[in-house]
Write a protein that holds these residues in place. Structure first.
Motif, PDB file in Angstrom:
ATOM      1  N   SER A  21       0.818  -1.212   0.000  1.00 13.42           N
ATOM      2  CA  SER A  21       0.000   0.000   0.000  1.00 13.42           C
ATOM      3  C   SER A  21       0.854   1.266   0.000  1.00 13.42           C
ATOM      4  O   SER A  21       0.515   2.248  -0.654  1.00 13.42           O
ATOM      5  N   ASP A  22       1.981   1.263   0.723  1.00  8.45           N
ATOM      6  CA  ASP A  22       2.848   2.442   0.797  1.00  8.45           C
ATOM      7  C   ASP A  22       4.263   2.175   0.308  1.00  8.45           C
ATOM      8  O   ASP A  22       5.081   3.093   0.283  1.00  8.45           O
ATOM      9  N   SER A  23       4.569   0.933  -0.044  1.00  9.24           N
ATOM     10  CA  SER A  23       5.940   0.554  -0.353  1.00  9.24           C
ATOM     11  C   SER A  23       6.008  -0.344  -1.584  1.00  9.24           C
ATOM     12  O   SER A  23       5.019  -0.949  -1.977  1.00  9.24           O
ATOM     13  N   VAL A  24       7.213  -0.428  -2.128  1.00 12.63           N
ATOM     14  CA  VAL A  24       7.529  -1.383  -3.192  1.00 12.63           C
ATOM     15  C   VAL A  24       8.636  -2.270  -2.646  1.00 12.63           C
ATOM     16  O   VAL A  24       9.601  -1.786  -2.055  1.00 12.63           O
ATOM     17  N   PHE A  25       8.488  -3.569  -2.813  1.00 16.85           N
ATOM     18  CA  PHE A  25       9.451  -4.539  -2.307  1.00 16.85           C
ATOM     19  C   PHE A  25      10.221  -5.139  -3.481  1.00 16.85           C
ATOM     20  O   PHE A  25       9.638  -5.429  -4.525  1.00 16.85           O
ATOM     21  N   VAL A  26      11.517  -5.326  -3.291  1.00 21.54           N
ATOM     22  CA  VAL A  26      12.384  -5.820  -4.362  1.00 21.54           C
ATOM     23  C   VAL A  26      13.269  -6.919  -3.794  1.00 21.54           C
ATOM     24  O   VAL A  26      13.800  -6.795  -2.684  1.00 21.54           O
ATOM     25  N   ARG A  27      13.419  -8.017  -4.564  1.00 19.85           N
ATOM     26  CA  ARG A  27      14.290  -9.117  -4.147  1.00 19.85           C
ATOM     27  C   ARG A  27      14.983  -9.712  -5.366  1.00 19.85           C
ATOM     28  O   ARG A  27      14.563  -9.503  -6.509  1.00 19.85           O
ATOM     29  N   ASP A  28      16.038 -10.458  -5.106  1.00 15.30           N
ATOM     30  CA  ASP A  28      16.785 -11.172  -6.146  1.00 15.30           C
ATOM     31  C   ASP A  28      15.945 -12.373  -6.579  1.00 15.30           C
ATOM     32  O   ASP A  28      15.544 -13.190  -5.747  1.00 15.30           O
ATOM     33  N   SER A  29      15.713 -12.510  -7.874  1.00 16.58           N
ATOM     34  CA  SER A  29      14.874 -13.612  -8.352  1.00 16.58           C
ATOM     35  C   SER A  29      15.523 -14.981  -8.149  1.00 16.58           C
ATOM     36  O   SER A  29      14.834 -15.993  -8.139  1.00 16.58           O
ATOM     37  N   LYS A  30      16.854 -15.015  -7.975  1.00 13.74           N
ATOM     38  CA  LYS A  30      17.543 -16.290  -7.747  1.00 13.74           C
ATOM     39  C   LYS A  30      17.612 -16.651  -6.271  1.00 13.74           C
ATOM     40  O   LYS A  30      18.014 -17.753  -5.924  1.00 13.74           O
TER      41      LYS A  30
END
Length: 65
Positions: A26-35
């Motif tokens: 709702s207030d954030s974007v989350f990012v992670r390594d796909s591997k």
């Protein structure tokens, strides 16, 4: 965010596996390594993420050839 729905960009197919996945909260974007989907998840505020995307589209981070 208890169970974010991560996705990969449609542009990530030909990058040799060097991809990130994103999920919107709702207030954030989350990012992670796909591997490493069980690894670290970075969180960015939506305004900061929007600025990053705009800068990327303008080529601000492009490598010189």
């Amino acid at each position: 965010m208890s169970d974010p729905r991560f996705f990969k960009s449609s542009y990530s197919g030909g990058s040799g596996g060097n991809c990130v996945e994103c999920a919107y909260g709702s207030d954030s974007v989350f990012v992670r390594d796909s591997k490493d989907t069980d690894g670290t998840v970075l969180s960015f505020g939506r305004p900061a993420w929007a600025t990053f995307i705009d800068d990327a589209r303008r080529g601000l981070f492009d490598q010189p050839r």
